[in-house]
Design a protein around this motif. Structure first.
Motif: not given
Ligand SMILES: *Cc1c(COP(=O)(O)O)cnc(C)c1O
Length: 375
Positions: A65-67, A89, A92, A136, A140, A166, A168, A191-192
């Motif tokens: 996943s993106a993380s 995010f 994160r 980011v 989001t 990022d 994403v 998935q975005k």
């Protein structure tokens, strides 16, 4: 019960044709069929990252996943990290840097804003040198898009600084001009805005990033960016990839490039023109959502010039948010809650992926009815 239409900020709604791609029989991941899948993906992915044909920047797909790709980006960069934080995010990203033992300097902005370029410039000059900066671009959690142009100029004055971005919820929903923006590593999950099921990520790296990454020690194995990019290039992923999602990605990128996901009037567009038409539609969807919010006396949460083209975070002090979201769900549309501490005061509409102005207008008209009934 039938599934609601997803307007959350990920996973996004996936077209039936794409879901069917995930049901194909398995193939060996070391054979010609897998190489052929890579070949289908690459040219479109390069368009998606805004790369010119002759660009030396590289692209890759990885099963994570993106993380996971946040971790990859950092694994290939040096120890002194400047983290720009303006939401969950970006927080994160900074945390992952700390978990990897990096020396992290954090610059925070209030929710709804982005870190001021002047502050970034000052910090780079006075507290550096830094090996990497994390940000980011489309936060989001708050619906904030950070304008890149002023930062590109500032980062450009520090030639050894790796810019880890990022993208994403931006990639596939708005232009990402990787080279022109001076990025060194950018990534997005499936998935975005790309409107695929979750599970794989796509990435782009500059030649200079990969060159200095080879000199970094202890890059790990599964998330080592050098291994990921070289593996992609040699049509030999380091580990077994999620093959169903590669099929879905290939089909989705081909469909976007051939105008299939566009409105009837734009369907004849292909290649870069088709991607641009997709971005323009997303920009209009942001405007439609903003106008809808205003017509209901609701405000967008971010500063007006920072509103994201793919996810709108709406401040709703006068609306009973849980009742509103529950009533929307009962009518077949799942909207997003606010993130973390913003849960009580905001809700979010993810108008990205393969949603169109038409489906958005239908959903917003139902939202009008629901708000009328609640008041
Ligand atoms: C969703 C999201 C992520 C995390 O993606 P995962 O696929 O859950 O790892 C990272 N950054 C942004 C901006 C996101 O929207």
């Amino acid at each position: 019960m039938s599934q609601p239409v997803l307007w959350i900020s990920g996973p996004t709604q996936v077209r039936a044709e794409i879901l069917q791609e995930c049901a194909r029989p398995m193939i060996g991941h070391r054979g010609a069929q897998m190489s052929a899948l890579h070949e289908r993906i690459d040219p479109h992915l390069r368009l998606c990252f805004g790369l010119a044909e002759a660009s030396p920047s590289r692209i890759a797909v990885h099963t994570a996943s993106a993380s996971g790709l946040m971790e990859s980006a950092l694994a290939g960069a040096g120890p002194r990290v400047l983290a720009l934080v303006n939401g969950a995010f970006s927080q994160r990203f900074a945390e992952i840097a700390a978990c990897l033992g990096r020396e992290v300097t954090v610059l925070c902005a209030e929710n709804g804003r982005c870190v001021e370029p002047a502050e970034v410039a000052r910090t780079l000059d006075q507290r550096g040198p830094f090996d990497a900066v994390t940000l980011v671009v489309n936060e989001t959690s708050t619906g904030v898009r950070t304008p890149l142009a002023p930062l590109t100029k500032i980062f450009g004055a520090h030639p050894k600084l790796m810019v880890l971005a990022d993208v994403v919820t931006l990639l596939g929903g708005a232009p990402v001009d990787f080279d022109a923006s001076g990025l060194d590593f950018a990534f997005a999950g499936s998935q975005k805005a790309l409107a695929l099921p979750p599970g794989i990520s796509v990435a782009c790296a500059s030649a200079r990033y990969l060159e200095q990454a080879r000199a970094q020690r202890m890059r790990g194995w599964y998330l080592d960016p050098v291994r990921i990019f070289e593996g992609h290039e040699k049509r030999a992923t380091p580990a077994t990839p999620c093959i169903p999602l590669y099929y879905a990605l290939a089909r989705q990128l081909e469909d976007i490039s051939s105008g299939v996901t566009l409105h009837h009037k734009d369907r004849r567009k292909t290649g870069l023109e088709a991607w641009r038409a997709r971005y323009e539609e997303h920009a209009r969807m942001q405007q439609i959502t903003e106008a809808w919010a205003q017509s209901n006396s609701l405000d967008l949460f971010p500063l007006p010039e920072l509103c994201s083209p793919t996810v709108s975070c709406i401040r709703a002090e006068t609306l009973d948010i849980p009742s509103f979201l529950a009533a929307m769900l009962a009518r077949g549309h799942q909207l997003g809650e606010g993130y973390g501490e913003l849960k009580r005061s905001t809700f979010r509409i993810g108008h990205m992926g393969d949603h169109t102005e038409v489906t958005l207008a239908q959903m917003l008209s139902i939202a009008d009815d629901v708000i009328r009934e609640l008041s």
